[in-house]
Scaffold this motif. Sequence first.
Motif, mmCIF file in Angstrom:
data_model
loop_
_atom_site.group_PDB
_atom_site.id
_atom_site.type_symbol
_atom_site.label_atom_id
_atom_site.label_comp_id
_atom_site.label_asym_id
_atom_site.label_seq_id
_atom_site.Cartn_x
_atom_site.Cartn_y
_atom_site.Cartn_z
ATOM 1 N N ARG A 131 0.833 -1.207 0.000
ATOM 2 C CA ARG A 131 0.000 0.000 0.000
ATOM 3 C C ARG A 131 0.867 1.256 0.000
ATOM 4 O O ARG A 131 0.568 2.234 -0.704
ATOM 5 C CB ARG A 131 -0.924 -0.013 1.225
ATOM 6 C CG ARG A 131 -1.974 1.092 1.235
ATOM 7 C CD ARG A 131 -2.887 0.962 0.064
ATOM 8 N NE ARG A 131 -3.873 2.044 0.020
ATOM 9 C CZ ARG A 131 -4.363 2.535 -1.100
ATOM 10 N NH1 ARG A 131 -3.965 2.050 -2.280
ATOM 11 N NH2 ARG A 131 -5.253 3.502 -1.072
ATOM 12 N N ALA A 132 1.938 1.245 0.775
ATOM 13 C CA ALA A 132 2.855 2.394 0.805
ATOM 14 C C ALA A 132 3.482 2.619 -0.558
ATOM 15 O O ALA A 132 3.660 3.760 -1.000
ATOM 16 C CB ALA A 132 3.937 2.167 1.864
ATOM 17 N N ASP A 133 3.815 1.549 -1.249
ATOM 18 C CA ASP A 133 4.361 1.641 -2.600
ATOM 19 C C ASP A 133 3.354 2.324 -3.523
ATOM 20 O O ASP A 133 3.709 3.234 -4.299
ATOM 21 C CB ASP A 133 4.687 0.234 -3.096
ATOM 22 C CG ASP A 133 5.425 0.223 -4.427
ATOM 23 O OD1 ASP A 133 6.151 1.192 -4.715
ATOM 24 O OD2 ASP A 133 5.286 -0.758 -5.165
ATOM 25 N N HIS A 134 2.101 1.909 -3.440
ATOM 26 C CA HIS A 134 1.051 2.478 -4.290
ATOM 27 C C HIS A 134 0.807 3.950 -3.965
ATOM 28 O O HIS A 134 0.535 4.757 -4.870
ATOM 29 C CB HIS A 134 -0.237 1.683 -4.092
ATOM 30 C CG HIS A 134 -1.406 2.220 -4.863
ATOM 31 N ND1 HIS A 134 -1.547 2.045 -6.233
ATOM 32 C CD2 HIS A 134 -2.481 2.961 -4.467
ATOM 33 C CE1 HIS A 134 -2.660 2.638 -6.635
ATOM 34 N NE2 HIS A 134 -3.239 3.202 -5.590
ATOM 35 N N LEU A 135 0.931 4.310 -2.681
ATOM 36 C CA LEU A 135 0.653 5.685 -2.260
ATOM 37 C C LEU A 135 1.797 6.644 -2.563
ATOM 38 O O LEU A 135 1.639 7.859 -2.411
ATOM 39 C CB LEU A 135 0.347 5.719 -0.755
ATOM 40 C CG LEU A 135 -0.971 5.072 -0.309
ATOM 41 C CD1 LEU A 135 -1.004 4.947 1.213
ATOM 42 C CD2 LEU A 135 -2.165 5.890 -0.808
ATOM 43 N N GLY A 136 2.956 6.144 -2.965
ATOM 44 C CA GLY A 136 4.059 7.012 -3.333
ATOM 45 C C GLY A 136 5.074 7.278 -2.248
ATOM 46 O O GLY A 136 5.889 8.204 -2.375
ATOM 47 N N PHE A 137 5.065 6.488 -1.163
ATOM 48 C CA PHE A 137 6.076 6.668 -0.124
ATOM 49 C C PHE A 137 7.458 6.346 -0.690
ATOM 50 O O PHE A 137 7.587 5.517 -1.591
ATOM 51 C CB PHE A 137 5.752 5.788 1.082
ATOM 52 C CG PHE A 137 4.645 6.345 1.952
ATOM 53 C CD1 PHE A 137 4.934 6.918 3.179
ATOM 54 C CD2 PHE A 137 3.328 6.324 1.528
ATOM 55 C CE1 PHE A 137 3.930 7.446 3.976
ATOM 56 C CE2 PHE A 137 2.308 6.853 2.312
ATOM 57 C CZ PHE A 137 2.609 7.415 3.532
ATOM 58 N N ARG A 138 8.488 6.999 -0.163
ATOM 59 C CA ARG A 138 9.827 6.899 -0.750
ATOM 60 C C ARG A 138 10.520 5.589 -0.402
ATOM 61 O O ARG A 138 11.160 4.984 -1.249
ATOM 62 C CB ARG A 138 10.688 8.075 -0.282
ATOM 63 C CG ARG A 138 12.118 8.019 -0.810
ATOM 64 C CD ARG A 138 12.896 9.276 -0.433
ATOM 65 N NE ARG A 138 12.477 10.433 -1.226
ATOM 66 C CZ ARG A 138 12.987 11.666 -1.080
ATOM 67 N NH1 ARG A 138 13.915 11.882 -0.153
ATOM 68 N NH2 ARG A 138 12.562 12.665 -1.830
ATOM 69 N N ARG A 139 10.441 5.156 0.837
ATOM 70 C CA ARG A 139 11.144 3.941 1.255
ATOM 71 C C ARG A 139 10.375 3.239 2.369
ATOM 72 O O ARG A 139 9.549 3.847 3.054
ATOM 73 C CB ARG A 139 12.591 4.242 1.652
ATOM 74 C CG ARG A 139 12.780 5.145 2.827
ATOM 75 C CD ARG A 139 14.261 5.521 3.041
ATOM 76 N NE ARG A 139 14.602 6.757 2.336
ATOM 77 C CZ ARG A 139 15.553 6.872 1.420
ATOM 78 N NH1 ARG A 139 16.267 5.814 1.066
ATOM 79 N NH2 ARG A 139 15.809 8.029 0.839
ATOM 80 N N TYR A 140 10.661 1.962 2.556
ATOM 81 C CA TYR A 140 10.001 1.149 3.574
ATOM 82 C C TYR A 140 11.069 0.323 4.262
ATOM 83 O O TYR A 140 11.701 -0.523 3.644
ATOM 84 C CB TYR A 140 8.954 0.227 2.931
ATOM 85 C CG TYR A 140 7.919 -0.309 3.877
ATOM 86 C CD1 TYR A 140 6.633 0.228 3.916
ATOM 87 C CD2 TYR A 140 8.196 -1.382 4.723
ATOM 88 C CE1 TYR A 140 5.668 -0.269 4.766
ATOM 89 C CE2 TYR A 140 7.236 -1.878 5.581
ATOM 90 C CZ TYR A 140 5.969 -1.316 5.592
ATOM 91 O OH TYR A 140 5.000 -1.822 6.450
ATOM 92 N N TRP A 141 11.300 0.603 5.554
ATOM 93 C CA TRP A 141 12.372 -0.050 6.297
ATOM 94 C C TRP A 141 11.819 -0.923 7.416
ATOM 95 O O TRP A 141 10.791 -0.608 8.032
ATOM 96 C CB TRP A 141 13.298 0.990 6.924
ATOM 97 C CG TRP A 141 14.231 1.656 5.964
ATOM 98 C CD1 TRP A 141 14.279 1.516 4.604
ATOM 99 C CD2 TRP A 141 15.265 2.587 6.301
ATOM 100 N NE1 TRP A 141 15.280 2.287 4.079
ATOM 101 C CE2 TRP A 141 15.902 2.959 5.091
ATOM 102 C CE3 TRP A 141 15.716 3.128 7.504
ATOM 103 C CZ2 TRP A 141 16.968 3.862 5.069
ATOM 104 C CZ3 TRP A 141 16.777 4.026 7.480
ATOM 105 C CH2 TRP A 141 17.391 4.395 6.273
ATOM 106 N N PHE A 142 12.537 -2.015 7.698
ATOM 107 C CA PHE A 142 12.213 -2.888 8.815
ATOM 108 C C PHE A 142 13.282 -2.764 9.897
ATOM 109 O O PHE A 142 14.481 -2.791 9.612
ATOM 110 C CB PHE A 142 12.131 -4.348 8.350
ATOM 111 C CG PHE A 142 10.975 -4.625 7.435
ATOM 112 C CD1 PHE A 142 9.714 -4.881 7.950
ATOM 113 C CD2 PHE A 142 11.149 -4.624 6.060
ATOM 114 C CE1 PHE A 142 8.637 -5.133 7.109
ATOM 115 C CE2 PHE A 142 10.086 -4.875 5.209
ATOM 116 C CZ PHE A 142 8.818 -5.132 5.734
#
Length: 353
Positions: free
Chosen positions: A36-47
């Motif tokens: 969902r974050a990818d679709h919404l245009g967020f820059r990065r996703y970290w764990f």
Amino acid sequence: MTTAPAPALSVLDLVPVRTGQTSAQAVAASLALAARADHLGFRRYWFAEHHNMPAVASTTPPVLVAATAARTVRIRVGSGGVMLPNHSPLVVAEQFAALEALAPGRIDLGLGRAPGSDPVITQLLRQSGTTSDVDRFPDHITDIRSLVSPDGASVRYASGGTYEVTATPRATTMPQVWLLGSSDYSAQLAAAHGLPYVFANHFSGQGLERALDLYRTKYQPSEENPEPRTFLTVNAVAAPTHEEAEARTLPNLRTMIRLRSNRPLIAQETVEQSLAGASDFDSMGDTMGQAARAGWFIGTGESVASSLAEFAGKWGVDEVMISPIAGAYEGEALDTSPGRSQTLELIAAAQAG
């Protein structure tokens, strides 16, 4: 509407585990949130990396990064971070070089110095093989940067001669290395190595001004990073109403109080459980909770987006990484994160105007 320029937004995920939820369901919920974050245009996703905590399933960032990279198209994915003292530098380099091969140009390697757990878990991790000596943290950062590069690194024998080592045989690109921390030490180390730096503001926020000043004034340009580059992490909850946002904040807040007051840790409560247990903590626990939430971003999508823009402008950053800490109500599907997804959606919509 925001008046300050809107910063780029990213996501930090600890893979929360709530009451009645299995690890598989918690991971499925986070993977769906990343898509969902990818679709919404967020820059990065970290764990993040944490161990042996009933409310947190993000024990192995490289595995979660691989799964997320396979389910996303555009967003950068990475660790926030790998706790280097728990691991051999070569193992970390090989893992992230392989991830870079799987998703070229989309992998971030965030490195931290804290253990991410208690001393018992640290010793158990070290029983699995040679791991990093915390006192050699600066050297191991240099080692990893060399190992993941196309040229690799050289090991010099005491008797003379060298042995060439690369994390993958024929790398053409390399993951972007970030240094994480919340202290003067981490800020100065990032500056000395010419690395981008992330201040873990979501954890406490104390020392933020001094850390950023040290990083920026002492920064030594590197080939990959000629200018200092930094962003900040924050805890955030957005909902259609302030009342719902405040309610969804409670489960994470109570988990944090347990952690900081050395109470037994449990899976994250539902909102209803948190409301029912409101009188569980003493005045010290309440004080801890009030101090912590004072730095959190809680409200409607519009109010949180506006506050994030002001926050980014105040500290001179063009990116903010959100840890969406919204808890769940009873009856919400266990393999989804409605409150966390709602947080991202409402903030993104408010930014878009």
